[in-house]
Design a protein around this motif. Structure first.
Motif, short mmCIF file in Angstrom:
data_model
loop_
_atom_site.label_atom_id
_atom_site.label_comp_id
_atom_site.label_asym_id
_atom_site.label_seq_id
_atom_site.Cartn_x
_atom_site.Cartn_y
_atom_site.Cartn_z
N ASN A 81 0.81 -1.21 0.00
CA ASN A 81 0.00 0.00 0.00
C ASN A 81 0.85 1.27 0.00
O ASN A 81 0.35 2.35 0.25
CB ASN A 81 -0.97 0.02 1.19
CG ASN A 81 -2.17 0.91 0.91
OD1 ASN A 81 -2.59 1.05 -0.24
ND2 ASN A 81 -2.70 1.52 1.94
N PRO A 116 2.21 4.13 -1.96
CA PRO A 116 1.68 4.64 -3.24
C PRO A 116 2.59 4.39 -4.43
O PRO A 116 2.13 3.95 -5.49
CB PRO A 116 1.50 6.14 -2.97
CG PRO A 116 1.29 6.23 -1.50
CD PRO A 116 2.15 5.16 -0.90
N ASP A 145 1.44 1.82 -7.28
CA ASP A 145 1.05 2.35 -8.58
C ASP A 145 2.07 2.05 -9.69
O ASP A 145 1.70 1.91 -10.85
CB ASP A 145 0.84 3.87 -8.47
CG ASP A 145 -0.29 4.22 -7.52
OD1 ASP A 145 -1.15 3.36 -7.30
OD2 ASP A 145 -0.28 5.35 -6.98
N ARG A 149 -4.42 -5.90 0.65
CA ARG A 149 -4.06 -5.34 -0.66
C ARG A 149 -3.80 -6.46 -1.66
O ARG A 149 -3.76 -6.23 -2.87
CB ARG A 149 -2.80 -4.49 -0.54
CG ARG A 149 -3.03 -3.11 -0.03
CD ARG A 149 -3.75 -2.28 -1.08
NE ARG A 149 -4.91 -1.63 -0.49
CZ ARG A 149 -5.98 -1.30 -1.14
NH1 ARG A 149 -6.10 -1.55 -2.42
NH2 ARG A 149 -6.98 -0.72 -0.53
N THR A 161 -5.96 -6.85 -4.75
CA THR A 161 -5.64 -6.10 -5.96
C THR A 161 -4.66 -6.87 -6.82
O THR A 161 -4.82 -6.98 -8.05
CB THR A 161 -5.06 -4.72 -5.59
OG1 THR A 161 -5.98 -4.04 -4.76
CG2 THR A 161 -4.77 -3.90 -6.84
N ASP A 184 -9.12 1.93 3.74
CA ASP A 184 -8.59 1.87 2.37
C ASP A 184 -9.05 0.59 1.69
O ASP A 184 -9.52 0.60 0.54
CB ASP A 184 -7.06 1.94 2.43
CG ASP A 184 -6.42 2.14 1.07
OD1 ASP A 184 -7.15 2.18 0.07
OD2 ASP A 184 -5.19 2.25 1.00
N GLY A 241 -12.48 0.80 0.69
CA GLY A 241 -12.76 1.75 -0.38
C GLY A 241 -13.17 3.14 0.06
O GLY A 241 -13.49 4.00 -0.77
N HIS A 256 -8.21 6.55 0.38
CA HIS A 256 -7.18 6.09 -0.54
C HIS A 256 -5.87 6.76 -0.16
O HIS A 256 -5.84 7.95 0.16
CB HIS A 256 -7.56 6.44 -1.98
CG HIS A 256 -6.68 5.79 -3.00
ND1 HIS A 256 -6.48 4.42 -3.08
CD2 HIS A 256 -5.93 6.32 -4.02
CE1 HIS A 256 -5.66 4.14 -4.08
NE2 HIS A 256 -5.31 5.27 -4.67
N ARG A 257 -4.80 5.99 -0.17
CA ARG A 257 -3.49 6.54 0.14
C ARG A 257 -2.83 7.00 -1.16
O ARG A 257 -2.73 6.24 -2.12
CB ARG A 257 -2.61 5.49 0.82
CG ARG A 257 -1.30 6.08 1.35
CD ARG A 257 -0.48 5.01 2.03
NE ARG A 257 0.81 5.54 2.46
CZ ARG A 257 1.82 4.79 2.86
NH1 ARG A 257 1.70 3.47 2.88
NH2 ARG A 257 2.96 5.33 3.26
N VAL A 258 -2.41 8.25 -1.18
CA VAL A 258 -1.75 8.83 -2.34
C VAL A 258 -0.46 9.49 -1.88
O VAL A 258 -0.16 9.55 -0.68
CB VAL A 258 -2.66 9.89 -3.01
CG1 VAL A 258 -3.94 9.26 -3.52
CG2 VAL A 258 -2.96 11.03 -2.05
N TRP A 286 -3.43 10.93 2.78
CA TRP A 286 -4.68 10.19 2.62
C TRP A 286 -5.78 11.12 2.13
O TRP A 286 -5.83 12.29 2.50
CB TRP A 286 -5.10 9.56 3.94
CG TRP A 286 -4.14 8.54 4.47
CD1 TRP A 286 -3.00 8.76 5.20
CD2 TRP A 286 -4.21 7.13 4.28
NE1 TRP A 286 -2.37 7.58 5.48
CE2 TRP A 286 -3.09 6.56 4.93
CE3 TRP A 286 -5.11 6.28 3.64
CZ2 TRP A 286 -2.86 5.18 4.95
CZ3 TRP A 286 -4.88 4.91 3.65
CH2 TRP A 286 -3.76 4.39 4.31
N THR A 329 -12.55 9.05 -0.46
CA THR A 329 -13.01 8.71 -1.82
C THR A 329 -14.44 9.14 -2.08
O THR A 329 -14.87 9.22 -3.23
CB THR A 329 -12.90 7.20 -2.06
OG1 THR A 329 -13.79 6.53 -1.14
CG2 THR A 329 -11.48 6.71 -1.85
#
Length: 723
Positions: free
Chosen positions: A135, A137, A141, A175, A178, A417, A420, A423-425, A429, A432
């Motif tokens: 998790n 970011p 990603d 996670r 995903t 997270d 949903g 969201h961690r960016v 945080w 959403t």
């Protein structure tokens, strides 16, 4: 596959196993269920869930499968692994089989780029990833999609961590959903655990897509460990338990692990056993990473008799000849207990497993239960703050705005997270906007299961039946039967007797009072955002000096005496004589310490010239009597007490969130005029007396006020440190 090719695959698998275990004769053979799992992964590209006892050889399944898959052109195996100790063991084990393994975790950030390049170049066979990375970011990603596309086998080790019914639930593990969704068709998946009852097994199977709706292979074996001899040694108090260890540690086979429930207990026991001449080392969540690695290596090389450890030394630590596991204090779950005792006896015919329960166990269980998933209002508040924020909020920025400490806040955000809702960016945080409901029924059910498990551990300690059978039934092992080896089956192997010398030494060690209370030196971040105009370093002229406490509430010595005295609903009364006598001892030792006023050292504190007490609406008699008696014994004037203003109408201050506590304390304390006058006339530092400190912020605020009111120094003295 044809019968011939299947036989060839089995022969190749056994050959890899021989290299893995260092068998130069080539005689090593896989267990039948090991082979069934490998066949499913390599030949049939299926998903498999393996629930087998500790030491059965689950790691052999994924290393052998990796070797065979790599020979057939598959991409690297990705192993999600929870602990650094496990990762270090796995890298060494893989190398023996000619498998190049690398790790990505919090301790080797400087190597991440190099490792990712090696993975891309195809030179890495196994990549071990900590669940926390899933998790992150940037990793999530940028790295994870490529990894999911290239991986040849996904392994979820210690898969019970996925389940909130398991004893070690970790939201980061979720996670994996995903990553599972992003895997190309036909990529095999292996989930392994040793500590799952039927409920946890079903939950993990469902979450990993290995449940009844798939064609997955589920291999669940019997959980008996024929090398383990279980026993419970009932001793009257902490002094007897320490004395028993001092007298009997050398009787235990080989080297092993002494588990404790708290960091304080691990440090206490380590210090005492060293004092008694035993070669032991401490291993806790507070141990620096380099020291942990050194301690692990010392145990692996039998250079120490034991590591005295918390659960920080747990899943995956692999020492086949570990001769014993002793628990000083009972874990709250039979599943967790089975997992920890499973460290012993993997590669030896006999290992001792001993439980020494203590009266403080229940209080420690209650504390850990109190920091479970937060109540709904705290969750809603966090979601509202994130929804109203104009930018992502980091943990330090978010913490002052909600009444949760950073650890609980981070865990809660990870759960949200997965659900949903957040969201961690990069930068923190964000909310959403996805509707979210508080699953009261599920959290209540989890709490009920925890209570059931605690009762099971009470029953384990007192059962007259077979202890191994008891544990196996707790894990829903249908083949559970009397073991014939435990103290109830075969008779006790250890006496409860302790030598008078060891008991006297243990009693002296546990009643030795005095813990350093370090002062706060930095204000928490984010205070201006909640209207408190404090930030950065606390000026030296406004800081308390290092102080002293009689003990920690988590100690197995003074903690047992102080917990009932300072319990939330304990009656207020003057300080008991034994406590007061110990406080006098602490003061005398403090005076002689390097930072004490009787020490001939450059950094020694000047002798205190007076006593100041903290106000209290719950224990005024206790604190006032402490101040009065210290004043009389030390021949120091009792200068007075600080006071609360009407600003603090409610004394239920936030206990663990520093920023929220400081906001509540802002303007809540004052120095009354008579005390201010006395401080101006005093020519030296003052002792500041309180009952307990938890975060250190009340002492910091009080010290700042006293120093600004003319005190020439503040030396905090409290009965207890929480934690």
């Amino acid at each position: 596959m044809t019968h011939t090719s299947n036989a060839e695959l089995r022969a190749a698998a056994d050959a890899v196993l021989a290299r893995l275990v260092g068998d130069g004769t080539g005689a090593a053979r896989l267990r039948e269920d090991q082979w069934r799992a490998i066949e499913a992964l390599v030949a049939d590209k299926r998903r498999a869930l393996v629930v087998q006892r500790t030491g059965w050889g689950k790691s052999a399944v994924y290393f052998v499968a990796t070797s065979l898959l790599r020979e057939r052109g598959a991409g690297p195996t990705v192993i999600v692994s929870p602990l650094l100790a496990l990762m270090r063991n796995q890298v060494g084990a893989a190398a023996r089989a000619g498998i190049h393994a690398r790790t990505i975790n919090s301790s080797n950030t400087e190597e991440w780029e190099t490792i990712q390049a090696e993975v891309t170049a195809g030179t890495v066979d196994v990549l071990l990833v900590s669940p926390e990375r899933l998790n992150n970011p940037d990793f999530r990603d940028n790295v994870l999609p490529e990894l999911a596309a290239a991986t040849g086998l996904l392994v979820v080790d210690e898969a019970h961590c996925i389940s909130d019914w398991g004893h070690d639930f970790r939201p980061d593990y979720r996670r994996l959903r995903t990553m599972l969704a992003d895997l190309p068709p036909g990529v095999p998946v292996l989930a392994t655990t040793a500590t799952a009852n039927a409920r946890v097994t079903a939950d993990v199977a469902e979450q990993l897509g290995t449940g009844s709706g798939s064609d997955a292979l589920v291999l669940r074996g019997a959980l008996d460990r024929e090398s383990l001899s279980l026993a419970v040694v009932q001793l009257p108090d902490a002094a007897h338990r320490l004395a028993w260890l001092a007298d009997h540690l050398h009787d235990l086979p080989g080297s092993g692990i002494i588990y404790t429930l708290t960091v304080a207990a691990a440090e206490e026991i380590t210090a005492f056993l060293r004092q008694c001449g035993h070669t032991v080392a401490s291993y806790t969540g507070k141990t620096e990473n380099a020291e942990r690695q050194q301690a692990e290596e010392a145990l692996l090389a039998n250079q120490v008799k034991a590591l005295v450890a918390t659960s920080a030394l747990g899943m995956g630590f692999d020492k086949p000849d570990l001769g014993f596991v002793v628990h000083v204090g009972s874990p709250s779950s039979p599943i967790a207990y089975y997992q920890q005792v499973g460290r012993a006896g993997r590669g030896v015919e006999h290992a001792e497993v001993l439980l020494l329960p203590g009266r403080e166990d229940e209080a420690i269980w209650a504390y850990f239960a109190s920091v479970a998933f937060p109540p709904e209002e705290a969750v809603r508040r966090t979601l509202d703050v994130l929804a109203q924020a104009e930018r992502p909020l980091s943990l330090p920025a978010l913490e002052p705005l909600v009444e949760l400490n950073r650890t609980r806040l981070e865990t809660m955000l990870k759960v949200l997270d997965v659900d949903g809702a957040v969201h961690r960016v990069k930068g923190g945080w964000v909310a959403t906007g996805t509707p979210w409901s508080y699953d009261t029924e599920r959290y209540a059910w989890v709490a009920k299961q925890r209570a059931t498990e605690q009762q099971a551990m009470r029953d384990y300690a007192t059962t007259t039946g077979c202890r191994m059978e008891f544990l196996r039934r707790q894990l829903d092992d249908e083949e559970a039967a009397p073991c014939g080896r435990c103290d109830n089956c075969a008779g006790p192997r250890f006496t409860v007797e302790v030598s008078p010398a060891a008991l006297e030494s243990a009693g002296g060690s546990l009643t030795r009072a005095g813990v350093v209370v370090d002062p706060r030196k930095m204000w928490p971040t984010g205070l201006p955002a909640i209207g408190v105009n404090l930030k950065g370093r606390i000026p030296p002229g406004e800081q308390a000096a290092p102080g002293r406490a009689l003990g920690r509430l988590s100690d197995i010595g003074w903690g047992n005496r102080l917990r009932p005295l300072l319990a939330p609903h304990a009656p207020d009364a003057p300080a008991p004589d034994d406590v007061m006598n110990a406080v006098v001892t602490v003061l005398a030792d403090w005076a002689k310490a390097p930072d004490g006023w009787a020490a001939d050292a450059p950094d020694a504190s000047p002798r205190p010239v007076g006593v100041v007490t903290m106000p209290s609406r719950t224990r005024p008699q206790l604190i006032h009597s402490l101040g009065e008696r210290i004043s009389a014994v030390g021949r120091l004037p009792l200068l007075g007490s600080l006071a609360y203003t009407d600003h603090l109408a409610d004394l239920s201050l936030p206990r663990s969130n520093s920023a929220q506590r400081l906001r509540a304390l802002e303007g809540a304390l004052v120095v009354p005029a008579p005390l201010r006058e006395a401080l101006g006339a005093a020519q030296g530092p003052v002792l500041l007396v309180d009952d307990m400190t938890e975060t250190g912020w009340t002492l910091a605020v009080a010290a700042r006020l006293l120093l600004r009111s003319g005190a020439q120094g503040v030396l905090p003295l409290v009965l207890a440190v929480r934690g």
